[in-house]
Motif scaffolding. Structure first.
Motif, PDB file in Angstrom:
ATOM      1  N   TYR A  90      33.990  49.804  38.916  1.00  7.11           N
ATOM      2  CA  TYR A  90      35.331  49.769  39.488  1.00  7.11           C
ATOM      3  C   TYR A  90      35.779  51.170  39.842  1.00  7.11           C
ATOM      4  CZ  TYR A  90      36.535  51.197  34.718  1.00  7.11           C
ATOM      5  OH  TYR A  90      36.593  51.859  33.508  1.00  7.11           O
ATOM      6  N   TYR A 106      40.386  48.581  40.304  1.00  6.89           N
ATOM      7  CA  TYR A 106      39.863  47.371  40.917  1.00  6.89           C
ATOM      8  C   TYR A 106      38.351  47.489  41.082  1.00  6.89           C
ATOM      9  CZ  TYR A 106      44.697  46.214  42.067  1.00  6.89           C
ATOM     10  OH  TYR A 106      46.041  45.928  41.981  1.00  6.89           O
ATOM     11  N   SER A 107      37.671  46.366  40.926  1.00  3.58           N
ATOM     12  CA  SER A 107      36.221  46.346  41.082  1.00  3.58           C
ATOM     13  C   SER A 107      35.846  46.559  42.551  1.00  3.58           C
ATOM     14  CB  SER A 107      35.645  45.006  40.616  1.00  3.58           C
ATOM     15  OG  SER A 107      35.881  44.800  39.241  1.00  3.58           O
TER      16      SER A 107
END
Length: 377
Positions: A90, A106-107
């Motif tokens: 991420y 966030y990935s």
């Protein structure tokens, strides 16, 4: 000897960027060192906002709807981004909203070294699902525009797919938990390494399945890939007792799981009961909070800024709310990136209620004020 030292100093890469920056990055490092700390970056920013010598930046180039409440953000990173990350990692992303920088992790959903077919440029992508309580996620899905400049943190995280992948793989995901697994699936597809893979994904309805069309395409193109989509509105919650029927050889598979906390708790218990915990890899997007501090005034010593917070607000969020540049990584109490020292007062761990006091180091992402306190940052 003096000339040699000066040359090494000039040719070193600029701070906080990838070492493999090429000659342009060496030049940027030299410019940043032979002039004042502020002027080089100011001039570079005027030429191109992505040419920053002080921090990683990126430009949102596209926002693509995935479902009614989720979207993929395609980003062109600036100088210094390391594209050789591992599928499943991420990034931190900061965006300026109403005069304040908001940060979340966030990935990455794209494979490493991904080149956009249309532009031929190396880009990255993340996918965001708008949450009812999530101000930033809702803004990213419904309000952010292409061209927006964001801040970035380098890729990190241990929820990754090895190269080459295991011969038999099981992915268990639900909701936005599919995002790191999509990077893994896309990397396997791109490298022509789709081994014997089963993916079981839960969503409320067919319209809520992120990347639904792509999953069907992968299923059709790769005989070794099986996609099971479980619709909870019709079928209820997937029962792990049904694994034997759905994936009879699940015990022999290396498993990656990502989704809501309750689902992951059940999966960990199920694998532990089967004495297979060593074959299970879990990624959590949520902090399980079982305790809250009393709240109070948090003082950030080096910046002399203060924040009045309640007992449910993390110290990390408190600092960001008043513009303090807080270190962070996973935002879930795993990576230790956010650790700072308490200089006075007390804090409380939001997960278990443990108290920390003056002189202790504390993870700001999972700690709150237990009365007035001060931090060495």
């Amino acid at each position: 000897m003096v000339f040699k030292n000066v040359r090494e100093w000039l040719e070193a890469p600029a701070a906080s960027v990838a070492e493999r920056g090429g000659r342009l990055n060496v030049l940027r490092g030299a410019v940043a060192r032979v002039t004042t700390p502020l002027l080089p970056d100011d001039y570079l920013h005027l030429a191109n906002p992505l040419w920053s010598a002080r921090e990683l930046r990126g430009r949102i180039v596209d926002v693509r709807e995935e479902t009614a409440d989720s979207a993929t953000l395609v980003i062109k990173p600036g100088w210094g981004f390391d594209f050789k990350y591992r599928p499943g990692q991420y990034i931190g992303i900061g965006i300026l909203v109403d005069g304040r920088w908001h940060w979340r992790s966030y990935s990455l959903t794209c494979p490493p070294n991904w080149t956009d077919p249309g532009s031929g440029k190396r880009l990255i992508s993340i996918a965001v699902k708008a949450m009812p309580e999530g101000f930033l996620s809702s803004h990213l899905v419904g309000g952010v525009k292409p061209g927006t400049i964001v801040r970035l943190q380098a890729p990190q995280g241990g929820f990754v797919l090895p190269d080459p992948p295991p011969s038999r793989v099981l992915f268990l995901t639900a909701g936005s938990g599919i995002t790191p697994v999509m990077a893994m699936l896309r990397a396997m597809d791109r490298r022509d390494q789709v081994t014997d893979v089963v993916h079981l994904h839960s969503a409320r309805t067919a319209d809520d399945v992120m990347f639904g069309r792509e999953l069907r395409d992968l299923h059709d193109r790769h005989p070794s890939f099986t996609s099971h989509v479980h619709l909870t509105a019709e079928q209820g919650k997937f029962a792990l007792s049904d694994l034997d029927a759905t994936v009879p050889d699940w015990r022999a598979r290396e498993t990656w799981a990502c989704g809501p906390a309750a689902m992951l708790d059940d999966i960990e218990s199920h694998w532990r009961a089967a004495d297979l915990s060593q074959r299970l890899h879990v990624e959590r997007f949520e902090i399980e909070r079982s305790a809250a501090g009393e709240g109070g005034t948090v003082t950030f010593g080096r910046s002399a800024r203060t924040a009045e917070v309640d007992g449910a607000t993390s110290l990390l969020e408190a600092g960001e709310s008043v513009g303090v540049q807080m270190p962070f990584g996973c935002r879930m109490g795993i990576c230790q990136t956010c650790v700072v020292t308490i200089t006075s007062g007390h804090t409380r761990d939001l997960r278990n209620g443990d108290e920390r006091r003056e002189g202790d180091k504390v993870q700001t992402c999972i700690s709150a004020a237990a009365g007035d306190c001060a931090l060495d940052i």
